[in-house]
Enzyme design. Structure first.
Site, mmCIF file in Angstrom:
data_model
loop_
_atom_site.group_PDB
_atom_site.id
_atom_site.type_symbol
_atom_site.label_atom_id
_atom_site.label_comp_id
_atom_site.label_asym_id
_atom_site.label_seq_id
_atom_site.Cartn_x
_atom_site.Cartn_y
_atom_site.Cartn_z
ATOM 1 N N MET A 162 -7.558 15.675 -1.239
ATOM 2 C CA MET A 162 -7.889 16.355 0.004
ATOM 3 C C MET A 162 -6.721 17.222 0.479
ATOM 4 S SD MET A 162 -10.290 16.971 2.086
ATOM 5 C CE MET A 162 -11.614 15.801 2.440
ATOM 6 N N PHE A 173 16.706 -13.525 12.911
ATOM 7 C CA PHE A 173 16.098 -13.278 11.608
ATOM 8 C C PHE A 173 14.584 -13.121 11.726
ATOM 9 C CE2 PHE A 173 14.238 -14.946 7.605
ATOM 10 C CZ PHE A 173 14.616 -13.881 6.796
ATOM 11 N N GLN A 174 14.073 -12.046 11.191
ATOM 12 C CA GLN A 174 12.632 -11.721 11.207
ATOM 13 C C GLN A 174 12.043 -11.710 12.619
ATOM 14 O OE1 GLN A 174 10.683 -14.256 8.240
ATOM 15 N NE2 GLN A 174 11.030 -12.692 6.687
ATOM 16 N N GLU A 188 0.056 -7.990 4.047
ATOM 17 C CA GLU A 188 -0.573 -8.158 5.366
ATOM 18 C C GLU A 188 -1.481 -6.986 5.729
ATOM 19 O OE1 GLU A 188 2.595 -8.607 4.671
ATOM 20 O OE2 GLU A 188 3.241 -10.580 5.378
ATOM 21 N N LYS A 228 7.644 -19.820 17.336
ATOM 22 C CA LYS A 228 7.612 -21.027 16.517
ATOM 23 C C LYS A 228 7.724 -22.295 17.366
ATOM 24 C CE LYS A 228 9.448 -22.692 12.122
ATOM 25 N NZ LYS A 228 10.367 -22.418 11.012
#
Lengths: 166, 587
Positions: free
Chosen positions: B474, B116-117, B54, B166
């Protein structure tokens, strides 16, 4: 601290959307402004809310933070007001553990500050006082010689004097 | 159409199409399945690009927007899908890039219960979005999508997040897709500057003998390149363009000073030190430009033009602040501006350019600046370049010259490693006919290199130039300069064979080891019809100069490294020692 940070009165008019309060609080806290009091109430219509926020923080960055707050999509206006420009009120409820022999003196103090007795029991009483925040500070200061069991204050609300917008 | 029963997800896809979104990048997951199902059924003009992570998806949308000026959408699932977008959202926010990020969410009755999630991405992203929505009713979706695209693209652009539970996605949506926006607190079109402000700016410019124009991303976003050029040529002022403003003023123009700031040209920084007026056009004067904010242009009248009023007074208090779109302000200002008398100043600029030319050592192995230099010559500076973050990014900014804006895509404010490859994917999708080159380091590349699969699947002819010094270069440079060469956590031992790796994805790849081969290898890659990766095994100890140590005034720039043996602390370098003390305080 030698120079305590100054306190500022802010009035924020916002669209009544979820998350608006969190966005505004984050904006001030990220820049090191400590929120002393915060009152959220319905605006003129139910679509808007009025927030009165008292913050403590550095003078020089305040204008910039007000801009950051103003640019939030939900914020209609964010303004600072000096104490002189506004009518300012706060309400306090003070619960004291007071036996009968102390009651007269408590009531004398309450009377002076135009506070009302809103609850009275054998060993406790609740005073309700309204006024400017310094006035409430003074009353609470005098009451400290008694046993303050609980102190609840609403936080300051302000409205601009005259025809100016808050 | 009116017969068709829509749910929230359907309304989302149709509304995105209606708002003109032409590309969506994303990756599905449980709570986002209804959204992806609607995408499958209803997508018409919108291309969908499946990313491998993502973060990659958000950087792709970011690169697309920076290459085209148009917003793209990102669609992911809840929980880890949503949190993986956070770096990409932050990157877009810091650099004012329009993005519409749609996250799936657990059903409404699950919110706040650690289902969940289930993650509160709405609150999690609040400080790094321009605005965000948690959708509570499917009927709100057409309005919210319209508002989100409008907010993302207007005023100072930025990312907008839409979190869709959802059950809202599958709930019936009966609202009109031509929804009215309701944004009582958002007025980006309001003109906030007065005729008096314009007059004061013109007077200040007329009185200046040593002006500098500081042009930033705001000038690019406003398409103000013509106006900046006219202002520079009328006032006869040199122009320094920031990292994100690169190309808004032609770098081949005699008045161009290149980039200012920490790794800017010596002559740009000298100009800022010595100017009597600085006019910032859409630059936000951040710490990488200023050095020490208190000493920035300290003898100069400071004019600050910015579309975002909240930028005024962050680090620098301007003498004249003008809130407005860079193009609109300059268009109003130009008729009031008179021809400037700056000959002596311009002669000084030319002397400084000769005194401190932008250069790099030509000997001693394969040096990254030289690769960029050759790339610049071979492409005529016309390629669209994306970079990752670090040393190679600064060399790219210094030695790849753009005469046009919208050609240099880099993470400025965020400084996000891993940006280079996915942003190139977005840029190539947005500009299919053009050469897109991603210049990346071995550190950043490995953060998002899974997107090589996306390059292959989408058949994108991106050229990846990997500056492989087997170091986080760097950081190593700072450790060399400010931490007595204590190389902590910077040795990238265990790098894979990148040529084999690219081969595994079916991508043409070649090693580059010798300076003599640079031109041949680059030419071959550029001529290759498909994607190509060049693994350039560059020397390990190459450093970016000039450098202004963080928090120091611009006149304290270090032009070249004090002589020392690689890997040993610098000796007899009082400036570096002073920097070391300062560097420990600054970041």
């Amino acid at each position: 601290m030698k120079n305590p940070l100054p306190t500022h009165n802010l009035s924020v008019y916002v669209a009544n959307q979820p998350g608006a309060l969190a966005r505004i609080a984050q904006t001030f806290s990220r820049r090191g402004f400590n929120i002393e009091s915060l009152v959220v109430s319905p605006g003129k219509t139910e679509d808007f809310s009025r927030m009165t926020i008292t913050v403590k923080g550095a003078e020089d960055s305040l204008a910039q933070v007000i801009q950051q707050c103003s640019k939030l999509v939900d914020v209609i206006a964010c303004r600072e007001h000096t104490d002189e420009e506004v009518v300012s009120r706060e309400l306090a409820l003070v619960k004291l553990a007071v036996m009968a022999e102390q009651r007269a003196e408590v009531l004398q103090i309450a009377d002076h500050f135009h506070a009302k007795t809103v609850d009275l029991a054998e060993g406790a009483m609740v005073l309700e006082a309204t006024g400017s925040s310094p006035k409430l500070d003074a009353m609470v200061g005098l009451l400290r010689k008694f046993t303050i069991v609980e102190l609840v204050r609403t936080g300051k609300v302000i409205v601009a004097r005259g025809e100016r917008e808050t | 159409m009116s017969e068709m029963k829509l749910n929230g997800a359907d309304a989302l896809i149709l509304s995105l199409e209606k708002a003109g979104i032409r590309v969506m990048f994303g990756l599905p997951g449980g709570p986002a399945i209804p959204l992806f199902d609607a995408l499958y059924r209803l997508r018409k003009h919108m291309r969908f690009v499946l990313a491998r992570h993502e973060q990659g998806a958000t950087h792709m949308a970011d690169g697309y927007a920076r290459a085209t000026g148009q917003p793209a959408a990102v669609m992911v699932t809840s929980g880890p899908g949503a949190t993986n977008t956070v770096t990409g959202i932050m990157t877009a926010y810091m650099d004012s890039v329009p993005l519409v990020v749609i996250t799936g969410q657990s059903a409404r009755n699950m919110l706040g219960k650690d289902a969940f999630q289930e993650t509160d991405v709405f609150n999690l992203t609040m400080p790094i979005v321009k605005h965000s929505y948690l959708v509570r009713r499917a009927d709100d979706i057409p309005r919210i999508v319209k508002e989100a695209v409008h907010i993302a693209t207007s005023g100072r652009p930025g990312p907008v997040l839409i979190d869709i539970p959802k059950d809202v996605a599958v709930e019936a949506c009966t609202a009109d897709l031509d929804a009215e926006m309701y944004l009582p607190g958002y007025h980006p079109e309001a003109k906030a500057y007065s005729a008096d402000t314009l007059r004061r700016m013109a007077e200040a410019l007329a009185g200046s003998r040593r002006p500098v124009i500081l042009a930033g991303h705001g000038a690019v976003l406003a398409h103000a390149e013509e106006e900046v050029k006219e202002l520079a040529e009328t006032v006869r002022s040199p122009v320094t363009a920031t990292l994100l403003g690169k190309g808004v003023f032609p770098e081949s123009h005699p008045l161009s000073l290149g980039m200012p700031g920490m790794h800017g040209t010596a002559y740009a920084n000298r100009a800022l030190v010595g100017c009597d007026l600085v006019i910032s056009v859409g630059a936000r004067m951040d710490d990488r430009i200023l050095g020490d904010p208190r000493q920035f242009c300290r003898n100069a009248v400071k004019i600050h033009i910015d579309v975002d009023g909240a930028e005024f007074g962050k680090f620098v208090r301007a003498d004249i602040s003008c809130q407005g779109d860079a193009k609109a302000v300059l268009r109003d200002l130009l008729p009031l501006v008179k021809k400037g008398d700056t000959s002596a100043w311009l002669q000084e600029m030319d002397r400084n350019k000769k005194k401190w030319p932008m250069t790099y050592p030509k000997q001693g192995g394969l040096r990254p600046p030289r690769i960029i230099d050759v790339l610049n010559r071979l492409t005529g500076g016309r390629a669209v370049m994306t970079t990752d973050v670090g040393q190679h990014q600064m060399w790219a900014a210094q030695f790849f010259h753009c005469d046009k804006p919208w050609h240099f895509i880099t993470s400025g404010g965020g400084g996000t490693m891993g940006f280079g490859l996915p942003s190139a994917i977005g840029a190539q999708i947005g500009r299919p006919g053009e050469t897109v080159v991603a210049v990346v380091g071995d550190g950043g590349f490995q953060m998002t290199m899974a997107e090589l699969a996306t390059v292959g699947v989408q058949k994108l002819p991106i050229k990846i130039i990997l500056m492989n010094n087997h170091y986080l270069g760097m950081v190593r440079q700072w450790q060399d300069m400010f931490y007595d060469a204590r190389y902590s956590g910077v040795d990238l031992e265990g790098n894979p064979d990148f040529v084999e790796l690219a081969g595994a994805y079916g991508i043409y790849a070649q090693n580059l080891r010798r300076p003599a081969d640079i031109e041949k290898v680059l030419k071959k890659a550029l001529a290759h019809p498909g994607p190509a990766l060049i693994n350039a095994e560059v020397i390990k100890h190459e450093e970016v100069y000039p450098m202004v140590p963080a928090g120091r005034p611009l006149e304290d720039m270090i032009l070249e490294h004090p002589r020392r043996r690689p890997g040993r602390p610098a000796k007899k370098a009082p400036l570096a020692a002073a920097c070391r003390r300062e560097g420990e305080k600054a970041t």
